[in-house]
Design an enzyme around this catalytic site. Structure first.
Site, PDB file in Angstrom:
ATOM      1  N   ASP A  21       4.580  -8.643  -0.200  1.00 52.39           N
ATOM      2  CA  ASP A  21       4.316  -9.623  -1.019  1.00 52.39           C
ATOM      3  C   ASP A  21       4.450  -8.881  -2.323  1.00 52.39           C
ATOM      4  O   ASP A  21       5.300  -8.883  -2.879  1.00 52.39           O
ATOM      5  CB  ASP A  21       3.146  -9.805  -1.211  1.00 52.39           C
ATOM      6  CG  ASP A  21       1.801  -9.413  -0.651  1.00 52.39           C
ATOM      7  OD1 ASP A  21       2.167  -7.870   0.049  1.00 52.39           O
ATOM      8  OD2 ASP A  21       0.679  -9.504  -0.830  1.00 52.39           O
ATOM      9  N   ASP A  77      -9.747  -1.188   5.672  1.00 56.16           N
ATOM     10  CA  ASP A  77      -8.889  -0.954   6.877  1.00 56.16           C
ATOM     11  C   ASP A  77      -7.087  -0.166   7.338  1.00 56.16           C
ATOM     12  O   ASP A  77      -5.944   0.412   6.132  1.00 56.16           O
ATOM     13  CB  ASP A  77      -8.633  -1.876   7.900  1.00 56.16           C
ATOM     14  CG  ASP A  77      -7.777  -3.438   6.853  1.00 56.16           C
ATOM     15  OD1 ASP A  77      -6.898  -2.640   5.856  1.00 56.16           O
ATOM     16  OD2 ASP A  77      -8.746  -3.775   6.278  1.00 56.16           O
ATOM     17  N   ASP A 110      -3.520  -0.070   8.816  1.00 53.58           N
ATOM     18  CA  ASP A 110      -2.372  -0.608   9.517  1.00 53.58           C
ATOM     19  C   ASP A 110      -1.254   0.308  10.239  1.00 53.58           C
ATOM     20  O   ASP A 110      -0.916   0.878   9.129  1.00 53.58           O
ATOM     21  CB  ASP A 110      -2.096  -2.078   9.108  1.00 53.58           C
ATOM     22  CG  ASP A 110      -3.453  -3.122   8.349  1.00 53.58           C
ATOM     23  OD1 ASP A 110      -4.370  -2.958   9.492  1.00 53.58           O
ATOM     24  OD2 ASP A 110      -3.193  -3.446   7.624  1.00 53.58           O
TER      25      ASP A 110
END
Ligand code: ATP
Ligand code: MG
Length: 462
Positions: free
Chosen positions: A157, A74, A76
């Protein structure tokens, strides 16, 4: 009051981001990403936001995957526009989420997730006294505070997940050396590993999954605290653990992920007794073969049902409960159904396998003894079961793992490829003559392990 609070947080410089972030701009000739590799919807959205005066970038997994030559799942978009400003700009959009307010922008049949740059969570004593920001173990409960682009990079992260691609200038903004880490295939957490895992223990699972998926090595400091902090996973809401576990199992690298989870002591509590299962020779062989098979299917773009996967992972639990119940005097079939219930109810508590998967899992398990009944009309009835294919694949895995005889698997393979005349010939001759007696005897079931009460598995009788 909320505005004042946000302003205060907004204007505060994060010591963490100051100390670890330095911006490098990577030009197109170094990174090599072409604009036509970007999903047209995401490209259009980022461009429109920029034309409206905002900054907007393709972020996260998509940039990382493109740099690694993988196909992103995907695309983003991250921007400095607020959710309301984004929503105003795109007619077909809606603001979603409570904890993280994001905007879903619809474009044809697709939906692109657009998020406002987020910053570090407030850590002022007086604020956290009113609404606790972390739980007793340091897990972040609120982190929906807007921030600068740099702060947005730092709260992510791993360094390789914190790259921003500007589709207009065609350059990558890299605050944390993620570009070099991609080149050297190092998965490195941003900031202090212990603090970052405490904030969100799921990052430990993500480290394992992403390292396997991306063919990267987990950096030594990033890996070091994982063993000690593994118990923190127990504080993560079960539904989130389930989502992450599903991602891991459907990643196309489930076998290496499960091996790695176990090596790092992260498997406890995810699937109860995965450790015990993997230590029994048959259980380990069964799961290894099944996960290899799953990874292969995913690589070939074949569908994999989560229900099938969970049926696999829990089967040896069912088997051991089943034999314990039979040893204590229960009849085979009621014992199987009881064992199935025991295993599933334990799971509902621990991993929150949604109940919608129960039916598939139970059907696959309950059909297993029927494969051993090769007489009369039974194999034909089994063939017509709507879930036959999944149960058959499951049975073949049991044969491959040595739990059932290879001969049984071969017989069924031959039975499936035979025409109806050949099928009749494959069934024992004497069964035809015994038909009437069998009907009578069904009223009083024998205790043979291969006998499955027809009623319980006949979809029409459910
Ligand atoms: P995948 O290939 O599985 O989609 P991904 O890295 O894109 O991998 P997502 O869950 O789609 O994973 O998350 C998108 C981005 O959000 C990540 O790249 C990362 O920057 C950020 N992110 C996701 N989960 C966390 C987390 N637990 N803590 C901090 N940042 C996170
Ligand atoms: Mg993603």
């Amino acid at each position: 009051m909320i505005r004042k609070f946000l302003r205060k947080v907004f204007s505060r410089n994060s010591p963490a981001s100051e100390s670890i972030a330095t911006l490098s701009v990577i030009p197109n000739k170094r990174h090599g990403i072409r604009r036509n590799q970007i999903n047209p919807c995401a490209l259009k959205i980022a461009t429109s936001l920029q034309q409206a005066g905002f900054s907007a970038y393709i972020v996260g997994g998509a940039v990382r995957d493109l740099l690694l030559g993988l196909t992103p799942k995907d695309f983003d978009v991250a921007t400095n526009a607020t959710p309301e400003e984004i929503h105003k700009l795109f007619r077909r959009s809606r603001i979603i989420g409570r904890r993280f307010r994001l905007v879903h922008v619809m474009c044809g049949a697709e939906t692109v997730e657009v998020s406002t740059f987020r910053g570090p969570s407030p850590d002022h004593e007086e604020d956290s006294a009113v609404t606790p920001l972390t739980d007793a173990h340091g897990r972040l409960l609120h982190d929906n505070v807007f921030g600068s682009q740099e702060e947005d990079a730092v709260r992510r992260d791993f360094t390789v997940n914190a790259l921003f691609y500007d589709p207009v200038k065609e350059e990558i903004l890299d605050y944390l050396n993620g570009f070099d880490d991609i080149k050297t295939k190092k998965l490195r957490i941003i900031g202090d590993p212990v603090q970052r895992y405490r904030e969100d223990p799921v990052r430990m699972l993500r480290a394992v999954r992403l390292a396997s998926k991306l063919g990267m090595q987990i950096d030594a400091q990033t890996a070091q605290p994982i063993g000690d902090l593994a118990p923190l996973l127990q504080n993560v809401p079960p539904s989130r653990l389930f989502d992450e576990m599903l991602k891991l199992l459907l990643s196309g690298h489930s076998l290496s992920c499960v091996v790695e989870l176990r090596a790092r002591g992260l498997h406890h509590g995810l699937l109860p007794m995965l450790d015990v299962i993997l230590e029994q020779p048959l259980g380990e062989r069964f799961i290894t073969i099944a996960l290899k098979n799953t990874d292969e299917r995913i690589k070939q773009n074949k569908p994999v049902s989560p229900g099938f996967l969970f049926a696999i992972l829990l089967w040896h639990e069912v088997l051991s409960n089943w034999s314990a119940l039979q040893a204590s005097g229960e009849k085979p079939m009621p014992a199987l159904f009881k064992a199935m219930d025991q295993v599933l109810s334990l799971q509902h508590g621990k991993l929150a396998i949604p109940r919608r998967f129960d039916a598939v899992i139970q059907e696959i398990w309950a059909m297993q003894p029927r494969f051993e009944a090769r007489s009369g009309q039974k194999p034909f009835r089994l063939l017509s079961h709507p879930r036959f294919r999944a149960a058959y694949d499951f049975m073949q895995l049991r044969c491959e793992s040595g739990e059932l005889s290879a001969e049984l698997g071969e017989w069924w393979k031959a039975f499936l490829s035979a025409d109806s005349e050949e099928r009749e010939k494959m069934l024992p001759k004497q069964t035809a003559g015994k038909k009437p007696r069998r009907r009578r005897s069904r009223k009083k079931p024998s205790s043979g392990s291969a006998v499955q009460p027809e009623k319980s598995n006949n979809p029409e009788s459910l």
